[in-house]
Design a protein around this motif. Structure first.
Motif, mmCIF file in Angstrom:
data_model
loop_
_atom_site.group_PDB
_atom_site.id
_atom_site.type_symbol
_atom_site.label_atom_id
_atom_site.label_comp_id
_atom_site.label_asym_id
_atom_site.label_seq_id
_atom_site.Cartn_x
_atom_site.Cartn_y
_atom_site.Cartn_z
ATOM 1 N N THR A 146 33.837 70.785 -15.764
ATOM 2 C CA THR A 146 33.480 70.827 -14.395
ATOM 3 C C THR A 146 32.270 71.684 -13.924
ATOM 4 O OG1 THR A 146 35.109 72.690 -14.045
ATOM 5 C CG2 THR A 146 35.857 70.614 -13.801
ATOM 6 N N LEU A 148 28.981 71.829 -13.232
ATOM 7 C CA LEU A 148 27.816 71.190 -12.820
ATOM 8 C C LEU A 148 26.692 71.638 -12.750
ATOM 9 C CD1 LEU A 148 30.054 68.855 -10.413
ATOM 10 C CD2 LEU A 148 29.463 68.137 -12.560
ATOM 11 N N GLU A 171 38.993 62.855 -12.049
ATOM 12 C CA GLU A 171 39.325 63.262 -10.500
ATOM 13 C C GLU A 171 38.259 63.567 -9.807
ATOM 14 O OE1 GLU A 171 40.264 64.167 -13.636
ATOM 15 O OE2 GLU A 171 40.975 66.318 -13.627
ATOM 16 N N GLN A 172 37.228 64.205 -10.314
ATOM 17 C CA GLN A 172 35.988 64.555 -9.370
ATOM 18 C C GLN A 172 34.631 63.727 -9.834
ATOM 19 O OE1 GLN A 172 36.722 68.984 -10.492
ATOM 20 N NE2 GLN A 172 34.443 68.722 -10.737
ATOM 21 N N LEU A 174 33.030 61.649 -8.142
ATOM 22 C CA LEU A 174 31.849 61.642 -6.938
ATOM 23 C C LEU A 174 31.331 62.965 -6.987
ATOM 24 C CD1 LEU A 174 31.184 60.331 -4.398
ATOM 25 C CD2 LEU A 174 33.046 61.449 -3.051
ATOM 26 N N SER A 175 31.816 63.936 -7.542
ATOM 27 C CA SER A 175 30.740 65.054 -7.452
ATOM 28 C C SER A 175 29.734 65.120 -8.361
ATOM 29 C CB SER A 175 31.896 66.547 -7.421
ATOM 30 O OG SER A 175 32.538 66.434 -8.650
ATOM 31 N N VAL A 178 26.738 62.510 -7.179
ATOM 32 C CA VAL A 178 25.814 62.868 -6.389
ATOM 33 C C VAL A 178 24.738 63.680 -7.274
ATOM 34 C CG1 VAL A 178 27.010 65.226 -5.847
ATOM 35 C CG2 VAL A 178 25.489 63.989 -3.910
ATOM 36 N N MET A 179 25.488 64.264 -8.340
ATOM 37 C CA MET A 179 24.317 65.274 -9.358
ATOM 38 C C MET A 179 23.674 64.417 -10.287
ATOM 39 S SD MET A 179 23.991 68.639 -9.088
ATOM 40 C CE MET A 179 25.602 69.601 -8.534
ATOM 41 N N GLY A 180 23.814 63.152 -10.159
ATOM 42 C CA GLY A 180 23.073 62.305 -11.068
ATOM 43 C C GLY A 180 23.652 61.576 -12.163
ATOM 44 N N GLN A 215 37.789 58.361 -3.399
ATOM 45 C CA GLN A 215 37.947 59.599 -4.134
ATOM 46 C C GLN A 215 39.501 60.341 -3.904
ATOM 47 O OE1 GLN A 215 35.699 61.522 -7.014
ATOM 48 N NE2 GLN A 215 37.830 61.038 -7.052
ATOM 49 N N GLN D 172 26.357 74.618 -7.637
ATOM 50 C CA GLN D 172 26.837 73.231 -7.499
ATOM 51 C C GLN D 172 27.210 72.836 -5.902
ATOM 52 O OE1 GLN D 172 29.597 73.657 -11.075
ATOM 53 N NE2 GLN D 172 30.908 72.484 -9.735
ATOM 54 N N SER D 175 27.824 69.147 -4.889
ATOM 55 C CA SER D 175 28.811 68.520 -5.544
ATOM 56 C C SER D 175 30.182 68.764 -4.495
ATOM 57 C CB SER D 175 29.052 68.894 -6.988
ATOM 58 O OG SER D 175 29.465 70.369 -6.912
ATOM 59 N N LEU D 212 19.286 66.298 -4.046
ATOM 60 C CA LEU D 212 19.171 66.626 -5.461
ATOM 61 C C LEU D 212 18.041 67.355 -6.067
ATOM 62 C CD1 LEU D 212 21.099 66.187 -8.014
ATOM 63 C CD2 LEU D 212 20.065 64.064 -8.302
#
Lengths: 289, 289, 289, 289
Positions: A146, A148, A171-172, A174-175, A178-180, A215, D172, D175, D212
């Motif tokens: 996790t 990121l 479970e995450q 989506l996060s 958005v970070m690529g 999500q 982050q 995210s 981003l």
């Protein structure tokens, strides 16, 4: 991982290895499993013999046969078949990699050393620098942490967008999108692939509120099972429930999921409409709102 | 582990697997290694293919050949040869156990699951209860944690003293002896066996102050190398220094010990008289007082 | 900690802070508590306002008043009264140290920084080097870890034996005694002091098998409550049971021990004769054999 | 935290407590600090006496005076002033909360117990359920973990959107924004507030690629200092560099940032244009592309 021609993207199901009640591999249902992923979940990429597939609990010869079966049954149906060839013995890893190439897998993946290993935690972004000089065929990363900052700095380095960045914390997801992140590898895509694809599509069209709803919907289920104790054994039980394909018990040292877990998980799946595909086809989120 | 006839006790050297510069197993020095342990270190029990032996970095066939070589060269010279047969795949573990029996090893040992594993930390004393019903050939435990409540409660259960309790934290063996340890398995007994045997003898005759002096002496060395970064690679370098037998570099994923480490370790060994066996034969502790 | 004249040794009870049902300090029983420790448990040293005493949950003014009460009631009855003055704010710590000196406490103790703190774990033996240059009044160490390499190397440095090395892991005190511990600080000495003193005496006269029997006996109890969940709340409940002096509930954020815990602990105490002092006076270990 | 009338949103700077070379609080620069946050960084909310402010290293009376100074100097300039009142002693926490109300702070925040604490890790989403029944004035959460399943399930519960969900992992933040964060509390907003506000604005207008880019730009700096060793001491040094306002050294137990750190951080800040506000005003990302 993937051959340069086709880029690995979207969802990648970390496949379960179906077993009989006696812990022997049940090759007979793999063809049906492929069809289920493609037709019911819309998932066309797989990650074979990873943690979810109990790959490290299988003997080398079993791993070869499992890989062969997925490649055979997935041909012309799946986009990409990635074989996990990580092993504690590099010699065995090399043998498995060679075999994966021979049978025509689309790519291989290798876990980082986890028993004998370097002293200090190495960050992914540090490893990535100049990796193509060391591994000319390097295609991308499965990132299952996790952190990121580390993940983001991997993506940030990849100016030419030549690598795939597959996120492994379902479970995450989506996060990480958005970070690529360019895709995801996970066990839940075996049975929540359709739902997760809806999230990916919403994200693509910048419909964040729908993406977030999807999500959250997925999180409600994962959050529920995590509290009950969630691992490979439980994944096998859930997949059997949702797909109707018998995945069997895990092999030792894992224990079969308890009846109590399975009953609770089933009730939760129903309450979220995850056992009612018509509703999902209509994109009905009623149960999740 | 040991056959019921002879009880495993005293020091057990966790053997290094000698390798060539290219990371291939160097079988040729194992005979010499056996003689060194017996004659120079007074160590007559070995633990083969464990962590120190990079057992899990070897292929199954390599593990078989290493075990065979130790059994062949150790015959009539060693008291007990224990083969570690732990593997991530139980099938492979079973194959190795079968093989160990066939070649006439004195016992086998198995590491607890460390990749796929049960949820909650299981304490050794909980596992030990009624274990002979489950494993009739169970002979004892290698305990490599500093939780001496758990260790003590294992010993406490063992009223009939039928089991061996081998402690695996070399640098604090004395603390486990007083808690009922019957022996020890460790990597330092390859080169500090003689010194550690002196500690065992002092403890036996209730000469605590000498026992403690020996323990402190050993701790000074281990404390020194621990600060430099101490693992299997460093153990190979130290053993090469002390025994004169070339252990070679480790196999990947481990890196060879740095020259700086080896130089510092050598200086420390000299300052503690650990490279001067005559002095040790005289029990000269000057350097350690 | 202790003034140079008298050396701190033997058992030191980490005192509980008695409270009313509403979480206010119950000063009225402290005199009775002193007599109980001395007469029933044979413990003549105390460690006030530590973790067991919920020292860090008390306000600075409460800590001053608690310290005063123990010093007043302990005068001419206790050997040494050590006041823990550690606080997150060094200014408050200094104020408490000044106060401890003013009221005539025998020494102070300070916990290492635990919120804002240095990057890398510092080993006790590294801190000890030349500490008297930095802290001329330094008297010793309370060591509450199971890393007996670090502990041993602290003792090893202390050639002139000027420092006290007090071990803080009650359930494995015997392992630290053999490593050179000069005493112990702990919560269990409030109610298992007599039993632990028997272990110390057996160790002194080199009767290891008795010492080990006493240690195992103590471990059986601690092992039992550890599995139930053992902390300050539970210590207060057990001490109330054994001593008959009402310790009251803990203060928030701690929750009162459950009725179930107390019932189970009481049954275990009885089964081990820890509630029957006559037997213990006779050194009857029947219940423990 | 915030009074019901005005909702806390956007960036919240975790304020540093400026100190003299002797570790005394330097109240004289707080007015200037307020203006800097508002005018140069566009940050109008502050979180006082938190970890970044060394709140737990200050005495209670110092915490009161620091809070008073920020409230006085921030009046009519800042939107919201949140005072952290967490302390190991609940009595002291209550006293600080009372004081914050008296001086007219907009809200208070409290850290979860971290010394004496419940056994099992409690998830934020579990605490949130029905919290308004327990704490009628509850306004929101500062979430400083990377577990966005837990964070997401907090947001998911909050159907009426009555709570603020402030994310505390600056590197982050993006995210967490996509997961429903309504704002952020962090130390980097003291000197990267303007840059982070640009990210928030890009996210608002659904310009993800810009958002981003801003996040990566921020990550490059944080990733760089994290590798050097990044904490409160280093934050004080960086803020002094960027703002020109002397923040002074930290108070013990923290050590002043090394000269080497400061030099490296300054070079990095320049290379990213974080020391050149004109460029940033133009939104020039050259240095970051």
């Amino acid at each position: 991982m993937a051959s340069p021609k086709k880029k690995l993207q979207g969802l990648v199901a970390a496949t379960i290895t179906p077993m009989t009640e006696h812990g022997e591999i049940n090759f007979s249902v793999i063809g049906q499993y492929v069809d289920y992923l493609v037709e019911e979940q819309g998932v066309k990429n797989i990650f074979v013999n990873g943690t979810t597939g109990e790959g490290l609990s299988l003997s080398i010869s079993e791993r070869r046969r499992v890989a062969e079966e997925w490649v055979t049954k997935g041909r012309n149906k799946l986009d990409q078949i990635v074989i996990h060839v990580g092993a504690l013995s590099l010699k065995e890893s090399q043998e498995l990699a060679q075999h994966a190439a021979e049978i025509g897998a689309d790519g291989i993946a290798v876990i980082a050393p986890f028993f004998l290993k370097p002293w200090n935690k190495v960050r992914a972004e540090e490893v990535l620098g100049g990796i193509q000089e060391k591994i000319p065929t390097f295609q991308g990363l499965k990132f299952s942490d996790t952190d990121l900052l580390d993940f983001g700095q991997c993506v940030d380095q990849n100016r030419q967008r030549q690598f795939a960045f597959l996120f492994g914390v379902d479970e995450q997801l989506l996060s990480a999108l958005v970070m690529g992140a360019t895709g995801a590898v996970g066990s839940t895509y075996n049975y929540l692939g359709k739902k997760t694809n809806q999230m990916l599509e919403a994200f693509e069209r910048k419909d964040f509120s729908s993406a977030l709803n999807h999500q959250f919907c997925i999180q409600r289920f994962i959050n529920f099972v995590v509290k009950l104790g969630f691992g490979v054994s439980q994944t096998k039980a859930i997949m059997t429930l949702v797909s109707g394909i018998p995945m069997g018990p895990p092999r030792l040292p894992l224990q079969k999921a308890s009846r109590e877990f399975t009953d609770n998980a089933e009730a939760k799946l129903r309450s979220l409409d995850f056992l009612s595909f018509n509703d999902l086809k209509d994109g009905n989120l009623g149960a999740c709102s």
